[in-house]
Enzyme design. Structure first.
Site, short mmCIF file in Angstrom:
data_model
loop_
_atom_site.label_atom_id
_atom_site.label_comp_id
_atom_site.label_asym_id
_atom_site.label_seq_id
_atom_site.Cartn_x
_atom_site.Cartn_y
_atom_site.Cartn_z
N CYS A 21 0.77 -1.12 0.16
CA CYS A 21 0.03 0.09 -0.03
C CYS A 21 0.94 1.21 -0.13
CB CYS A 21 -0.79 0.18 1.19
SG CYS A 21 -1.63 1.67 1.52
N HIS A 72 -9.15 14.54 1.90
CA HIS A 72 -8.44 15.40 1.15
C HIS A 72 -8.70 17.05 1.80
CE1 HIS A 72 -7.72 13.37 -2.85
NE2 HIS A 72 -8.58 12.58 -2.28
N HIS A 104 -6.45 3.10 0.91
CA HIS A 104 -6.03 3.56 2.21
C HIS A 104 -6.73 4.93 2.63
CE1 HIS A 104 -2.62 3.59 5.41
NE2 HIS A 104 -3.17 4.65 5.58
N HIS A 139 -8.16 8.27 3.10
CA HIS A 139 -7.41 9.48 3.04
C HIS A 139 -8.40 10.69 3.10
CE1 HIS A 139 -7.66 7.78 -0.78
NE2 HIS A 139 -7.73 9.02 -1.27
P1 5GP Z 1 -8.30 9.36 -4.55
O1 5GP Z 1 -8.56 9.63 -5.77
O2 5GP Z 1 -8.11 7.90 -4.06
O3 5GP Z 1 -9.39 10.00 -3.47
O4 5GP Z 1 -6.98 10.22 -3.98
C1 5GP Z 1 -5.73 9.59 -4.13
C2 5GP Z 1 -4.77 10.83 -4.00
O5 5GP Z 1 -3.54 10.44 -3.55
C3 5GP Z 1 -4.64 11.68 -5.37
O6 5GP Z 1 -5.05 13.04 -5.29
C4 5GP Z 1 -3.33 11.50 -5.62
O7 5GP Z 1 -2.59 12.54 -6.62
C5 5GP Z 1 -2.50 11.16 -4.34
N1 5GP Z 1 -1.37 10.28 -4.45
C6 5GP Z 1 -1.00 9.01 -5.17
N2 5GP Z 1 0.03 8.65 -5.02
C7 5GP Z 1 0.82 9.33 -4.13
C8 5GP Z 1 2.05 9.39 -3.65
O8 5GP Z 1 2.75 8.60 -3.84
N3 5GP Z 1 2.44 10.50 -3.04
C9 5GP Z 1 1.55 11.62 -2.69
N4 5GP Z 1 1.95 12.64 -2.04
N5 5GP Z 1 0.15 11.40 -2.97
C10 5GP Z 1 -0.13 10.53 -3.86
ZN ZN Z 2 -2.23 1.31 3.63
#
Ligand code: 5GP
Ligand code: ZN
Length: 116
Positions: free
Chosen positions: A4, A102, A98, A100
């Site tokens: 992850c 925003h 995982h 998160h």
């Molecule tokens: P989701 O679409 O799952 O809500 O958002 C995932 C977020 O994680 C995206 O905005 C993406 O840019 C960010 N993200 C993905 N991989 C990484 C990483 O390796 N480092 C950081 N800092 N952000 C990441």
């Molecule tokens: Zn995780």
């Protein structure tokens, strides 16, 4: 979870620009920001999605929101306002499995929410 990406960030195996850390949560800049301020707040423990939260996680989720609120103040976006966003599962648009939160701000942001 060994594969992850956010667990790897939490274990400092992958670099990130950290903005906050305590015993439960961690905050770092999104690698592909979609707003002038784009921070992700994650639990240190692997939880796949909001769907997987249990009653015992109430404190953790509260800590994530409080961390977002404190960071918004620190980053000086509180006065004008900001968005807090949890994506949940496939139709929620969640890409990283995982949990998160925003933190999005620094500009007025559109909400183009509609079925696709
Ligand atoms: P989701 O679409 O799952 O809500 O958002 C995932 C977020 O994680 C995206 O905005 C993406 O840019 C960010 N993200 C993905 N991989 C990484 C990483 O390796 N480092 C950081 N800092 N952000 C990441
Ligand atoms: Zn995780």
């Amino acid at each position: 979870m060994s594969d992850c990406i956010f667990c790897k960030i939490a274990k400092k195996e992958i670099p990130a620009e950290f903005l906050y850390e305590d015993e439960l949560v961690l905050a770092f800049k999104d690698v592909k920001p979609i707003a002038p301020v784009h921070v992700l707040i994650i639990p240190k423990r692997h939880i796949e999605s909001i769907v997987n939260l249990r009653k015992a996680d109430e404190l953790l989720v509260g800590r994530m929101v409080m961390a977002a609120k404190d960071l918004a103040e620190k980053l000086q976006i509180s006065k004008k306002g900001y968005k807090l966003l949890f994506r949940v599962g496939e139709q929620g648009g969640q890409e990283v499995p995982h949990v998160h939160l925003h933190l999005l701000g620094g500009a007025k942001l559109s909400e183009n929410i509609r079925p696709i």
